[in-house]
Enzyme design. Structure first.
Site, PDB file in Angstrom:
ATOM      1  N   GLY A 121       0.810  -1.208   0.000  1.00  0.00           N
ATOM      2  CA  GLY A 121       0.000   0.000   0.000  1.00  0.00           C
ATOM      3  C   GLY A 121       0.845   1.261   0.000  1.00  0.00           C
ATOM      4  O   GLY A 121       0.418   2.302   0.505  1.00  0.00           O
ATOM      5  N   SER A 178       1.753   3.259  -2.417  1.00  0.00           N
ATOM      6  CA  SER A 178       1.628   4.196  -3.540  1.00  0.00           C
ATOM      7  C   SER A 178       0.831   5.440  -3.180  1.00  0.00           C
ATOM      8  O   SER A 178       0.735   6.367  -3.986  1.00  0.00           O
ATOM      9  CB  SER A 178       0.965   3.496  -4.733  1.00  0.00           C
ATOM     10  OG  SER A 178      -0.360   3.101  -4.419  1.00  0.00           O
ATOM     11  N   SER A 179       0.235   5.488  -1.972  1.00  0.00           N
ATOM     12  CA  SER A 179      -0.516   6.676  -1.567  1.00  0.00           C
ATOM     13  C   SER A 179      -0.620   6.713  -0.048  1.00  0.00           C
ATOM     14  O   SER A 179      -0.306   5.733   0.639  1.00  0.00           O
ATOM     15  CB  SER A 179      -1.920   6.693  -2.180  1.00  0.00           C
ATOM     16  OG  SER A 179      -2.717   5.653  -1.657  1.00  0.00           O
ATOM     17  N   GLY A 180      -1.071   7.839   0.488  1.00  0.00           N
ATOM     18  CA  GLY A 180      -1.350   7.967   1.904  1.00  0.00           C
ATOM     19  C   GLY A 180      -0.146   7.739   2.805  1.00  0.00           C
ATOM     20  O   GLY A 180       0.973   8.166   2.507  1.00  0.00           O
ATOM     21  N   ARG A 219      -2.023  -1.951  -5.687  1.00  0.00           N
ATOM     22  CA  ARG A 219      -2.855  -2.371  -6.821  1.00  0.00           C
ATOM     23  C   ARG A 219      -2.811  -1.399  -7.988  1.00  0.00           C
ATOM     24  O   ARG A 219      -2.900  -1.806  -9.132  1.00  0.00           O
ATOM     25  CB  ARG A 219      -4.308  -2.543  -6.358  1.00  0.00           C
ATOM     26  CG  ARG A 219      -4.540  -3.761  -5.507  1.00  0.00           C
ATOM     27  CD  ARG A 219      -5.999  -3.967  -5.194  1.00  0.00           C
ATOM     28  NE  ARG A 219      -6.570  -2.884  -4.393  1.00  0.00           N
ATOM     29  CZ  ARG A 219      -7.792  -2.889  -3.891  1.00  0.00           C
ATOM     30  NH1 ARG A 219      -8.584  -3.927  -4.105  1.00  0.00           N
ATOM     31  NH2 ARG A 219      -8.231  -1.885  -3.164  1.00  0.00           N
ATOM     32  N   ASP A 220      -2.723  -0.101  -7.711  1.00  0.00           N
ATOM     33  CA  ASP A 220      -2.877   0.926  -8.740  1.00  0.00           C
ATOM     34  C   ASP A 220      -1.602   1.054  -9.571  1.00  0.00           C
ATOM     35  O   ASP A 220      -0.611   1.649  -9.130  1.00  0.00           O
ATOM     36  CB  ASP A 220      -3.229   2.263  -8.092  1.00  0.00           C
ATOM     37  CG  ASP A 220      -3.718   3.290  -9.091  1.00  0.00           C
ATOM     38  OD1 ASP A 220      -3.100   3.415 -10.161  1.00  0.00           O
ATOM     39  OD2 ASP A 220      -4.720   3.980  -8.804  1.00  0.00           O
ATOM     40  N   ASP A 237      -2.578  -7.406  -5.591  1.00  0.00           N
ATOM     41  CA  ASP A 237      -3.626  -7.259  -4.588  1.00  0.00           C
ATOM     42  C   ASP A 237      -3.185  -8.051  -3.356  1.00  0.00           C
ATOM     43  O   ASP A 237      -2.964  -9.266  -3.450  1.00  0.00           O
ATOM     44  CB  ASP A 237      -4.942  -7.800  -5.141  1.00  0.00           C
ATOM     45  CG  ASP A 237      -6.118  -7.621  -4.184  1.00  0.00           C
ATOM     46  OD1 ASP A 237      -5.889  -7.342  -2.995  1.00  0.00           O
ATOM     47  OD2 ASP A 237      -7.269  -7.785  -4.635  1.00  0.00           O
ATOM     48  N   SER A 246      -2.295  -0.777  11.851  1.00  0.00           N
ATOM     49  CA  SER A 246      -3.660  -1.081  12.266  1.00  0.00           C
ATOM     50  C   SER A 246      -4.439   0.227  12.217  1.00  0.00           C
ATOM     51  O   SER A 246      -4.443   0.902  11.198  1.00  0.00           O
ATOM     52  CB  SER A 246      -3.675  -1.707  13.666  1.00  0.00           C
ATOM     53  OG  SER A 246      -4.990  -1.999  14.087  1.00  0.00           O
ATOM     54  N   TYR A 293     -14.993  -2.356   9.558  1.00  0.00           N
ATOM     55  CA  TYR A 293     -13.578  -1.961   9.557  1.00  0.00           C
ATOM     56  C   TYR A 293     -12.875  -2.319  10.867  1.00  0.00           C
ATOM     57  O   TYR A 293     -11.799  -2.945  10.855  1.00  0.00           O
ATOM     58  CB  TYR A 293     -13.508  -0.457   9.305  1.00  0.00           C
ATOM     59  CG  TYR A 293     -12.134   0.161   9.319  1.00  0.00           C
ATOM     60  CD1 TYR A 293     -11.181  -0.177   8.365  1.00  0.00           C
ATOM     61  CD2 TYR A 293     -11.798   1.120  10.279  1.00  0.00           C
ATOM     62  CE1 TYR A 293      -9.929   0.419   8.365  1.00  0.00           C
ATOM     63  CE2 TYR A 293     -10.554   1.721  10.284  1.00  0.00           C
ATOM     64  CZ  TYR A 293      -9.617   1.368   9.330  1.00  0.00           C
ATOM     65  OH  TYR A 293      -8.378   1.970   9.340  1.00  0.00           O
ATOM     66  N   LYS A 317      -9.230  -4.528  11.958  1.00  0.00           N
ATOM     67  CA  LYS A 317      -8.065  -3.887  12.558  1.00  0.00           C
ATOM     68  C   LYS A 317      -7.766  -4.456  13.942  1.00  0.00           C
ATOM     69  O   LYS A 317      -6.610  -4.493  14.374  1.00  0.00           O
ATOM     70  CB  LYS A 317      -8.277  -2.375  12.609  1.00  0.00           C
ATOM     71  CG  LYS A 317      -8.258  -1.717  11.227  1.00  0.00           C
ATOM     72  CD  LYS A 317      -6.933  -1.929  10.515  1.00  0.00           C
ATOM     73  CE  LYS A 317      -6.825  -1.121   9.242  1.00  0.00           C
ATOM     74  NZ  LYS A 317      -5.494  -1.249   8.591  1.00  0.00           N
TER      75      LYS A 317
END
Length: 283
Positions: free
Chosen positions: A19, A21-23, A44-45, A70, A148, A162, A166
């Site tokens: 994960g 690629s962003s945030g 994924r992107d 993924d 988390s 959600y 977590k």
């Protein structure tokens, strides 16, 4: 000239970020590259990954390496990690930042949202850890850091799909920390609150009023600020990383004074529902 952040702790270590690629994941990738790590990313992107790998690396530092996969697809994730280790070398440090969230009231959400949360947030973390662990055990060195959420410490109305995923990440990390510590591998769990990221923007339209009211008690943190806290927590080998003073206060309150935390949250939820047609919250 390399950035002043470069440190011997990270120099030439292969840090894999799911994960990334962003945030928060992207902020971590950037911060660790600046500190001298060889950073690889799985997400994924493909477009975001291409943009990431097209970035010129700062002088003297390694460029980003990336593969699209993924994290909920164990075979696909394993293949991506195998390719990255062939290119960059064995993974020294794993950070699992890939995640998904779909707020909504429990009885209004589709079953798919519950399943997706578990598959991406929990199994995506588990699959990544299982892929890199054998080499870490062989070297008796490595770190595994799992992102988390504050919702993994304290379940909130509107996060019924959600929060359990977590909480599962939390349980996995606590078990792994105890199991892997004798083998020289450090495991940490990170519990951020709301962070100003594309994911937060995507979930806003789906938040029920009561969740929006609860979330509104704390200002979203900057991704770079959270990433810096995570990196410093790994360096200090902390098993629990809770970024932000206000977020730490909430986490401590939820753990040490749950009745007080529940009473406070219940008042916020009741106030948020007071003007909703057909709803008469209990006093």
């Amino acid at each position: 000239m390399a950035p002043t952040l470069t440190s011997a702790r990270w120099t030439a270590r292969h840090v894999l970020i799911t994960g990334g690629s962003s945030g928060i994941g992207l902020a971590l990738a950037t911060g660790l590259q600046e500190r001298g790590a060889r950073v690889s990313v799985v997400a994924r992107d493909a477009d975001r990954l291409n943009a990431l790998t097209d970035r010129p690396a700062p002088p003297g530092l390694a460029p980003f390496t990336a593969r699209s996969a993924d994290v909920a697809d164990q075979d696909g994730l394993q293949h991506a990690i195998t390719e990255l280790t062939s290119t960059v070398g064995p993974v020294s440090d794993l950070i699992t930042s890939a995640g998904t969230v779909r707020p909504g009231r429990f009885h209004e959400l589709d079953d798919l949202h519950f399943r997706e949360a578990i598959e991406v947030n929990y199994f995506g973390t588990l699959y990544a850890a299982r892929a890199v662990l054998p080499a870490m055990l062989e070297r008796r060195d490595g770190t595994i850091t799992c992102i988390s959420s504050a919702a993994g410490l304290y379940g909130l109305a509107g996060y019924a799909s959600y929060a359990p995923s977590k909480f599962a990440v939390r349980g996995l990390c606590e078990s792994l920390r105890m199991e892997l510590r004798p083998h020289g591998i450090h495991v940490a769990a990170v519990y951020p609150g709301d962070v100003d990221t594309p994911q937060l923007a995507m979930e806003q339209p789906f938040k029920p009023p009561e969740l929006a009211a609860l979330a509104g008690t704390l200002r979203p943190a900057r991704a770079a600020t959270v990433a810096d806290a995570v990196i410093r927590g790994i360096e200090a080998r902390r098993p629990v990383i809770v970024p932000g003073t206000a977020n730490r206060t909430v986490a401590i309150l939820a753990r040490l004074a749950p009745r007080l935390a529940n009473a406070y949250a219940d008042r916020i939820v009741a106030a948020a529902l007071r003007h909703r047609p057909g709803v008469s919250p209990r006093p």
